[in-house]
Design an enzyme around this catalytic site. Structure first.
Site, PDB file in Angstrom:
ATOM      1  N   TYR A   1      78.044 -25.776  95.164  1.00  0.00           N
ATOM      2  CA  TYR A   1      76.804 -25.510  94.439  1.00  0.00           C
ATOM      3  C   TYR A   1      77.100 -24.640  93.219  1.00  0.00           C
ATOM      4  O   TYR A   1      78.159 -24.018  93.124  1.00  0.00           O
ATOM      5  CB  TYR A   1      75.822 -24.810  95.374  1.00  0.00           C
ATOM      6  CG  TYR A   1      74.368 -24.889  94.957  1.00  0.00           C
ATOM      7  CD1 TYR A   1      73.731 -26.115  94.825  1.00  0.00           C
ATOM      8  CD2 TYR A   1      73.622 -23.739  94.716  1.00  0.00           C
ATOM      9  CE1 TYR A   1      72.398 -26.199  94.457  1.00  0.00           C
ATOM     10  CE2 TYR A   1      72.289 -23.808  94.352  1.00  0.00           C
ATOM     11  CZ  TYR A   1      71.678 -25.042  94.224  1.00  0.00           C
ATOM     12  OH  TYR A   1      70.363 -25.116  93.863  1.00  0.00           O
TER      13      TYR A   1
ATOM     14  N   ASN B   1      61.855 -29.979  95.979  1.00  0.00           N
ATOM     15  CA  ASN B   1      61.837 -31.393  95.580  1.00  0.00           C
ATOM     16  C   ASN B   1      60.638 -31.795  94.726  1.00  0.00           C
ATOM     17  O   ASN B   1      60.810 -32.491  93.714  1.00  0.00           O
ATOM     18  CB  ASN B   1      61.942 -32.285  96.816  1.00  0.00           C
ATOM     19  CG  ASN B   1      63.331 -32.232  97.437  1.00  0.00           C
ATOM     20  OD1 ASN B   1      64.311 -31.973  96.754  1.00  0.00           O
ATOM     21  ND2 ASN B   1      63.415 -32.475  98.727  1.00  0.00           N
TER      22      ASN B   1
ATOM     23  N   SER C   1      65.048 -41.332  98.287  1.00  0.00           N
ATOM     24  CA  SER C   1      65.203 -39.924  98.652  1.00  0.00           C
ATOM     25  C   SER C   1      63.865 -39.215  98.540  1.00  0.00           C
ATOM     26  O   SER C   1      62.878 -39.762  98.034  1.00  0.00           O
ATOM     27  CB  SER C   1      66.217 -39.250  97.729  1.00  0.00           C
ATOM     28  OG  SER C   1      65.699 -39.172  96.405  1.00  0.00           O
TER      29      SER C   1
ATOM     30  N   ARG D   1      70.729 -48.336  97.072  1.00  0.00           N
ATOM     31  CA  ARG D   1      72.093 -48.817  97.297  1.00  0.00           C
ATOM     32  C   ARG D   1      72.206 -49.861  98.407  1.00  0.00           C
ATOM     33  O   ARG D   1      73.276 -50.400  98.630  1.00  0.00           O
ATOM     34  CB  ARG D   1      73.013 -47.625  97.586  1.00  0.00           C
ATOM     35  CG  ARG D   1      73.212 -46.730  96.377  1.00  0.00           C
ATOM     36  CD  ARG D   1      74.247 -45.670  96.616  1.00  0.00           C
ATOM     37  NE  ARG D   1      73.735 -44.571  97.421  1.00  0.00           N
ATOM     38  CZ  ARG D   1      74.439 -43.482  97.738  1.00  0.00           C
ATOM     39  NH1 ARG D   1      75.687 -43.370  97.316  1.00  0.00           N
ATOM     40  NH2 ARG D   1      73.893 -42.517  98.463  1.00  0.00           N
TER      41      ARG D   1
ATOM     42  N   GLY E   1      71.964 -34.754  90.333  1.00  0.00           N
ATOM     43  CA  GLY E   1      72.723 -34.707  91.575  1.00  0.00           C
ATOM     44  C   GLY E   1      73.920 -35.624  91.514  1.00  0.00           C
ATOM     45  O   GLY E   1      74.068 -36.431  90.586  1.00  0.00           O
TER      46      GLY E   1
ATOM     47  N   PHE F   1      69.923 -31.544  84.862  1.00  0.00           N
ATOM     48  CA  PHE F   1      68.812 -30.733  85.364  1.00  0.00           C
ATOM     49  C   PHE F   1      69.244 -29.960  86.605  1.00  0.00           C
ATOM     50  O   PHE F   1      69.866 -30.516  87.522  1.00  0.00           O
ATOM     51  CB  PHE F   1      67.604 -31.601  85.731  1.00  0.00           C
ATOM     52  CG  PHE F   1      66.498 -30.802  86.399  1.00  0.00           C
ATOM     53  CD1 PHE F   1      65.589 -30.085  85.631  1.00  0.00           C
ATOM     54  CD2 PHE F   1      66.402 -30.737  87.787  1.00  0.00           C
ATOM     55  CE1 PHE F   1      64.604 -29.326  86.240  1.00  0.00           C
ATOM     56  CE2 PHE F   1      65.412 -29.994  88.399  1.00  0.00           C
ATOM     57  CZ  PHE F   1      64.507 -29.277  87.625  1.00  0.00           C
TER      58      PHE F   1
END
Length: 324
Positions: A52, A121, A148, A170, A234, A258
């Site tokens: 992180y 989120n 997600s 995916r 991400g 971001f």
């Protein structure tokens, strides 16, 4: 009190432990909060793994967000029993925690499972849609990892503003999920993604939102309109971003990154209050929500973490530090 800590970086299910600790005495301007729910987010897993943007000193507390109830206050502050969003992360994976009273955000009594997921989120989704492109009604956006939690919130927020959403996943089995979430077009990622997107959409997307990285990022960029913007938030693939130079040079595509921590650092208190006020109202009205797969107690955290990373879930995994 009980809390989750880790003494070294690694696989979360292997390095996390639950310890008993003495309750912290309150100083003036502090509040004690009984933690009711806390989600397990990808950012939690990444931080515990040591990947992180911020690395805490060891031993480190875990848990980025959650919701709790004020049980004790030293000085002026919220009334006992007030429901609050937890700030000042990490440390939400605990039965209780002491916070500076000023950082706690009070929220109305409502679905604590949905409210527990509000801080990270939904705010990420909101800012991805509002910070980079001045989206107009009828515009198209395209996003990877559309099944997600962030992807679902992006779809819900975009649709509430009349923005069209193309969702990329995916695997074929995820298509029904993203369609149920409300997207306008759904695609399985692949080398010919740009051709399939061009054939189905009435105009090219102006914003691409990516959480996968690797070649998937380059394929999203190839779908964009001239002058479009691609935002990475991400790296689920664990691979570096692949950026096709032709799209950057000839199609004038902008690439941005971001991280919610940067927004918190730069946004003023009024802006933070405005964003979370709007998101809270959307949760309370039922317009903003995410499915819950399973809720575990704090003592079951090893199982909860293993379940989170195993894949194939139907929603978010939550911890209930004071019981379900």
């Amino acid at each position: 009190m009980k809390k989750a800590i880790y003494r070294q970086h690694g696989n979360a299910a292997e390095v996390i432990e639950i310890i008993d600790a003495e309750p912290q005495a309150l100083e003036p301007g502090q509040s004690r909060v009984k933690i009711l729910r806390s989600p397990i987010n990808p950012s939690d897993i990444v931080q515990i793994a040591g990947q992180y943007g911020i690395q805490p000193d060891m031993p480190a507390a875990a848990g980025m967000e959650g919701i709790g109830e004020v049980v004790e206050v030293n000085g002026d502050g919220h009334e006992i029993g007030t429901l609050v969003l937890l700030a000042d992360p990490p440390g939400a994976w605990a039965s209780e925690r002491v916070f500076p009273t000023e950082v706690l955000v009070p929220v109305p009594r409502a679905d604590i499972d949905q409210l527990a997921m509000l801080t990270v989120n939904p705010a990420t989704a909101y800012l991805l849609l509002t910070e980079y492109v001045d989206l107009k009604e009828g515009d198209w956006i395209i996003q990877s990892a559309a099944n997600s939690a962030v992807g679902r919130y992006v779809t819900q927020l975009a649709k509430s503003r009349g923005i069209n959403v193309a969702s990329v996943v995916r695997r074929e089995t995820a298509i029904p999920d993203v369609k149920d979430a409300g997207c306008d077009a759904a695609f399985v990622d692949g080398p010919d993604l740009a051709e399939r997107v061009e054939a189905e959409l009435d105009k090219a997307p102006v914003l691409a939102i990516d959480a996968v990285a690797g070649d998937a990022f380059g394929r999203l960029i190839a779908t964009l309109a001239h002058g479009g913007t691609a935002v990475s938030y991400g790296g689920m693939s664990g691979e570096p971003l692949i950026i096709p130079d032709g799209n950057i040079i000839f199609n004038n595509v902008s690439v941005r990154g971001f991280w919610l921590v940067n927004w918190f650092t730069n946004a003023g208190p009024d802006e933070i209050k405005r964003v979370y006020g709007e998101l809270t109202e959307l949760v309370l009205s039922g317009q903003l929500n995410a499915p819950i797969d399973k809720i575990f107690t704090l003592d079951q955290i090893t199982d909860a973490l293993a379940h989170t990373v195993a894949g194939g879930r139907s929603g978010k995994v939550l911890l209930a530090p004071n019981g379900i």
